[in-house]
Design an enzyme around this catalytic site. Structure first.
Site, PDB file in Angstrom:
ATOM      1  N   GLN A  46      36.562  36.693  49.962  1.00 41.18           N
ATOM      2  CA  GLN A  46      35.561  35.722  49.518  1.00 41.18           C
ATOM      3  C   GLN A  46      35.798  34.307  50.052  1.00 41.18           C
ATOM      4  O   GLN A  46      34.877  33.501  50.047  1.00 41.18           O
ATOM      5  CB  GLN A  46      35.483  35.719  47.988  1.00 41.18           C
ATOM      6  CG  GLN A  46      34.966  37.043  47.437  1.00 41.18           C
ATOM      7  CD  GLN A  46      34.957  37.096  45.929  1.00 41.18           C
ATOM      8  OE1 GLN A  46      35.964  37.421  45.314  1.00 41.18           O
ATOM      9  NE2 GLN A  46      33.842  36.759  45.318  1.00 41.18           N
ATOM     10  N   ARG A 101      45.496  31.359  42.118  1.00 38.22           N
ATOM     11  CA  ARG A 101      45.394  32.818  42.142  1.00 38.22           C
ATOM     12  C   ARG A 101      44.593  33.207  43.380  1.00 38.22           C
ATOM     13  O   ARG A 101      43.451  32.791  43.532  1.00 38.22           O
ATOM     14  CB  ARG A 101      44.721  33.317  40.867  1.00 38.22           C
ATOM     15  CG  ARG A 101      44.475  34.811  40.859  1.00 38.22           C
ATOM     16  CD  ARG A 101      43.905  35.270  39.517  1.00 38.22           C
ATOM     17  NE  ARG A 101      43.644  36.685  39.542  1.00 38.22           N
ATOM     18  CZ  ARG A 101      42.433  37.237  39.669  1.00 38.22           C
ATOM     19  NH1 ARG A 101      41.343  36.473  39.753  1.00 38.22           N
ATOM     20  NH2 ARG A 101      42.295  38.545  39.706  1.00 38.22           N
ATOM     21  N   HIS A 145      41.886  43.103  45.769  1.00 38.76           N
ATOM     22  CA  HIS A 145      40.730  42.519  45.070  1.00 38.76           C
ATOM     23  C   HIS A 145      39.493  43.219  45.653  1.00 38.76           C
ATOM     24  O   HIS A 145      38.817  42.678  46.527  1.00 38.76           O
ATOM     25  CB  HIS A 145      40.694  41.010  45.283  1.00 38.76           C
ATOM     26  CG  HIS A 145      39.697  40.299  44.413  1.00 38.76           C
ATOM     27  ND1 HIS A 145      40.057  39.446  43.394  1.00 38.76           N
ATOM     28  CD2 HIS A 145      38.344  40.318  44.395  1.00 38.76           C
ATOM     29  CE1 HIS A 145      38.982  38.968  42.804  1.00 38.76           C
ATOM     30  NE2 HIS A 145      37.914  39.480  43.395  1.00 38.76           N
ATOM     31  N   ASN A 190      42.622  44.048  41.127  1.00 42.52           N
ATOM     32  CA  ASN A 190      41.637  43.262  40.399  1.00 42.52           C
ATOM     33  C   ASN A 190      40.432  44.133  40.055  1.00 42.52           C
ATOM     34  O   ASN A 190      39.811  44.724  40.947  1.00 42.52           O
ATOM     35  CB  ASN A 190      41.161  42.084  41.268  1.00 42.52           C
ATOM     36  CG  ASN A 190      40.125  41.235  40.554  1.00 42.52           C
ATOM     37  OD1 ASN A 190      40.455  40.459  39.670  1.00 42.52           O
ATOM     38  ND2 ASN A 190      38.856  41.395  40.915  1.00 42.52           N
ATOM     39  N   GLU A 191      40.103  44.210  38.778  1.00 46.37           N
ATOM     40  CA  GLU A 191      38.900  44.885  38.300  1.00 46.37           C
ATOM     41  C   GLU A 191      38.746  46.327  38.789  1.00 46.37           C
ATOM     42  O   GLU A 191      37.729  46.686  39.393  1.00 46.37           O
ATOM     43  CB  GLU A 191      37.643  44.086  38.674  1.00 46.37           C
ATOM     44  CG  GLU A 191      37.599  42.713  38.026  1.00 46.37           C
ATOM     45  CD  GLU A 191      36.423  41.865  38.497  1.00 46.37           C
ATOM     46  OE1 GLU A 191      35.797  42.190  39.517  1.00 46.37           O
ATOM     47  OE2 GLU A 191      36.140  40.850  37.845  1.00 46.37           O
ATOM     48  N   ASN A 309      39.544  39.263  33.000  1.00 41.00           N
ATOM     49  CA  ASN A 309      38.413  38.475  33.496  1.00 41.00           C
ATOM     50  C   ASN A 309      37.340  38.499  32.422  1.00 41.00           C
ATOM     51  O   ASN A 309      36.931  39.577  31.988  1.00 41.00           O
ATOM     52  CB  ASN A 309      37.842  39.069  34.787  1.00 41.00           C
ATOM     53  CG  ASN A 309      38.852  39.045  35.916  1.00 41.00           C
ATOM     54  OD1 ASN A 309      39.932  38.479  35.759  1.00 41.00           O
ATOM     55  ND2 ASN A 309      38.519  39.641  37.043  1.00 41.00           N
ATOM     56  N   TYR A 311      33.608  36.573  31.213  1.00 39.80           N
ATOM     57  CA  TYR A 311      32.555  35.610  31.530  1.00 39.80           C
ATOM     58  C   TYR A 311      31.520  35.490  30.421  1.00 39.80           C
ATOM     59  O   TYR A 311      30.752  34.536  30.392  1.00 39.80           O
ATOM     60  CB  TYR A 311      31.817  36.043  32.803  1.00 39.80           C
ATOM     61  CG  TYR A 311      32.637  35.889  34.069  1.00 39.80           C
ATOM     62  CD1 TYR A 311      32.498  34.762  34.865  1.00 39.80           C
ATOM     63  CD2 TYR A 311      33.543  36.866  34.467  1.00 39.80           C
ATOM     64  CE1 TYR A 311      33.234  34.604  36.030  1.00 39.80           C
ATOM     65  CE2 TYR A 311      34.287  36.715  35.627  1.00 39.80           C
ATOM     66  CZ  TYR A 311      34.130  35.586  36.400  1.00 39.80           C
ATOM     67  OH  TYR A 311      34.868  35.427  37.548  1.00 39.80           O
ATOM     68  N   GLU A 359      40.059  35.217  35.177  1.00 41.19           N
ATOM     69  CA  GLU A 359      38.777  34.675  35.639  1.00 41.19           C
ATOM     70  C   GLU A 359      37.924  34.310  34.440  1.00 41.19           C
ATOM     71  O   GLU A 359      37.760  35.102  33.522  1.00 41.19           O
ATOM     72  CB  GLU A 359      38.006  35.694  36.497  1.00 41.19           C
ATOM     73  CG  GLU A 359      38.639  35.985  37.828  1.00 41.19           C
ATOM     74  CD  GLU A 359      37.796  36.940  38.690  1.00 41.19           C
ATOM     75  OE1 GLU A 359      36.577  37.063  38.462  1.00 41.19           O
ATOM     76  OE2 GLU A 359      38.396  37.577  39.575  1.00 41.19           O
ATOM     77  N   TRP A 402      37.407  30.515  37.495  1.00 39.62           N
ATOM     78  CA  TRP A 402      36.814  31.099  38.693  1.00 39.62           C
ATOM     79  C   TRP A 402      35.594  30.280  39.044  1.00 39.62           C
ATOM     80  O   TRP A 402      34.702  30.142  38.211  1.00 39.62           O
ATOM     81  CB  TRP A 402      36.401  32.558  38.448  1.00 39.62           C
ATOM     82  CG  TRP A 402      35.879  33.215  39.692  1.00 39.62           C
ATOM     83  CD1 TRP A 402      34.584  33.285  40.116  1.00 39.62           C
ATOM     84  CD2 TRP A 402      36.659  33.870  40.702  1.00 39.62           C
ATOM     85  NE1 TRP A 402      34.503  33.940  41.312  1.00 39.62           N
ATOM     86  CE2 TRP A 402      35.760  34.307  41.705  1.00 39.62           C
ATOM     87  CE3 TRP A 402      38.030  34.115  40.869  1.00 39.62           C
ATOM     88  CZ2 TRP A 402      36.197  34.984  42.850  1.00 39.62           C
ATOM     89  CZ3 TRP A 402      38.439  34.792  42.002  1.00 39.62           C
ATOM     90  CH2 TRP A 402      37.533  35.220  42.965  1.00 39.62           C
TER      91      TRP A 402
HETATM   92  O1  IFM Z   1      33.389  36.688  42.463  1.00 40.95           O
HETATM   93  C1  IFM Z   1      33.662  37.683  41.521  1.00 40.95           C
HETATM   94  C2  IFM Z   1      35.078  38.163  41.677  1.00 40.95           C
HETATM   95  O2  IFM Z   1      35.337  38.622  42.958  1.00 40.95           O
HETATM   96  C3  IFM Z   1      35.375  39.270  40.706  1.00 40.95           C
HETATM   97  N1  IFM Z   1      35.007  38.912  39.360  1.00 40.95           N
HETATM   98  C4  IFM Z   1      33.701  38.343  39.156  1.00 40.95           C
HETATM   99  C5  IFM Z   1      33.494  37.189  40.104  1.00 40.95           C
HETATM  100  C6  IFM Z   1      32.153  36.496  39.851  1.00 40.95           C
HETATM  101  O3  IFM Z   1      31.080  37.279  40.210  1.00 40.95           O
END
Ligand code: IFM
Length: 466
Positions: A46, A101, A145, A190-191, A309, A311, A359, A402
């Protein structure tokens, strides 16, 4: 002590329906434990760019970016952190971050996923890590990731094939050997609860099983070969939400329990208890792989911390016709309180493991105005909720916003941004400019009072996800 919450309840039905309240949050960094880590994050594909440079090969993230979701954008150049890491580290110093991170691109370090090591890739991460450390910023590194090498996807189907466990462990071995003398915080994946359903629509449970085994194998390697001398810690990251029932009916309450297990428990339950949640086993039957005795031992307790993470909150409704978890859920803006909701859930259901919020952030349309007051509202409410959770006994150890820069997002490419820094993608130099939120976070990090009033929603403590 300067944490003030003024609650003016504007609606009734406190038990399960969110009630609108006016919240005034005021806190300083000193209100958090002195060793609490504050940082910000990104991931390799990213931000790095240089996707075809110095021996790097494609990853499945590159491939996903060629689809329609990202609106014709890719991470081929992204923010060019590969070349601009020194400048970026200076911006982190300006912000006052304790920690950064980032993730290590597997296909940059071992092009093709297995076989020879690419010294140019190793050199890049050594440079980045050294630059961070010489500027007093802790490196927190993630090994995958989303972005395992496309070559392994082509060769044997990526995470659907158990062969990847060995290749992932070899990649991790290289990283621990090359960088582990300076990196003390490692995240394996990650995730994974996003990777499995998004990249493997027809076989998510098999992919998930190998993700868990890959994670556990890497943790085992770290513990046996490196941890005693390198003194670091290692964990797994999961995408979470604060799942709340839409109605206070038994059906919606049960549905909420199922969704939490299918989304969070899918990966966290095996780490804590050595097996998948019963709810998943019952409803998926043979579709859910089972752990052998050896695998149970390997997976059980295979973490020093869990990266979370979060949100948003999600409202859950019962849907008996829906395959598997028999429920639907949809994101709901309830203000920052969802952070405490998630942390209380981990405390109650999983015995309060050490947690880093890896995040938390707010998406806005990317524009050059730099006035992102809405992001400040969001972060202030989230961090206030984080503090409330810490004070209520949550074992949370750190918080990463994030994202550090506006970067490539799979949804919309560069249309939206989460960043503290606006990146001008029309400018040849990809110039970075701090947004208002960067100044706000910096003020907080540098120990001054961070005061912000906003309207958020709050739920009664007793309603934290059942
Ligand atoms: O940008 C993403 C990240 O790569 C993984 N978690 C969610 C973020 C926001 O969309």
């Amino acid at each position: 002590m300067s944490f003030v919450i003024v609650l003016i309840i504007l609606s009734t039905n406190l038990l399960l329906q969110p009630s609108t309240i006016v919240v005034s949050l005021e806190f300083t960094r000193d209100d958090f434990p002195s060793d609490f880590i504050f940082g910000s994050g990104t991931s390799a594909y990213q931000v790095e760019g240089a996707a075809s440079e110095d021996g790097r090969t494609s990853s499945v993230f590159d491939t996903l970016s060629l689809g329609s979701r990202s609106g014709g954008f890719t991470g081929e150049v992204a923010c060019d952190e590969y070349h601009k890491y020194k400048e970026d580290v200076q911006l982190m110093v300006d912000l006052g971050l304790d920690a950064y991170r980032f993730s290590i691109s597997w296909s940059r370090v071992i092009p093709n996923g297995r076989g020879p090591i690419n010294q140019k890739g190793v050199e890049y991460y050594n440079n980045l890590i050294n630059e961070l450390i010489s500027n007093g910023i802790q490196p927190h590194a993630t090994l995958v990731h989303w972005d395992h090498p496309q070559a392994l996807q082509d060769a044997y189907g990526g995470w659907t094939n158990q062969q990847i466990v060995r290749d992932f462990t070899t990649f991790a071995d290289v990283c621990f050997k090359e960088f582990g003398d300076r990196v003390l915080y490692w995240t394996t994946v990650n995730e994974p609860n996003f990777i499995a359903p998004i990249f493997y629509k027809s076989s998510p449970y098999i992919a998930a099983h190998h993700l868990l085994l890959g994670h556990a194998s890497v943790v085992n390697l770290y513990r046996e070969k490196y941890q005693a001398t390198q003194n670091g810690t290692i964990g797994l990251n999961v995408y979470t939400s604060w799942f709340i029932p839409e109605k206070s009916t038994q059906e919606d309450l049960d549905a909420t329990e199922r969704v939490a297990n299918f989304r969070i428990g899918w990966f966290v339950h095996p780490l804590i208890f050595g097996d998948y949640p019963d709810i998943m086993k019952q409803s998926l039957g043979r579709r859910l792989p089972s752990f052998t005795e050896y695998e149970t031992k390997l997976v059980n307790s295979s973490f020093d911390f869990i990266g979370v993470n979060c949100y948003t909150a999600s409202v859950v409704t019962d849907d008996p016709g829906k395959d598997g978890m028999a429920a639907n859920y949809i994101d709901k803006d309830v203000g920052g309180v969802f952070v405490q909701g998630v942390l209380e859930y981990f405390k109650r259901v999983y015995g309060n493991p050490p947690i880093y919020i890896h995040e938390n952030g707010f998406r806005t349309f990317r524009n050059a105005s730099l006035d992102d007051t809405s992001r400040i509202h969001y972060l202030n409410a989230s961090m206030g909720s984080l503090l409330a959770a810490a004070r209520n006994g949550s074992n949370v150890r750190g918080y990463f916003q994030w994202s550090f820069l506006d970067l490539f997002e799979i949804d919309g490419g560069y249309t939206y941004g989460f960043g503290f820094y606006y990146v001008d993608f029309n400018n040849h130099d990809l110039e970075r400019s701090p947004k208002r939120s960067a100044h706000w976070y910096s003020t907080f990090l540098k120990g001054q009072r961070s005061r912000h009033n906003g309207i958020i929603h709050q739920m009664d403590n007793s309603t934290f996800m059942s």
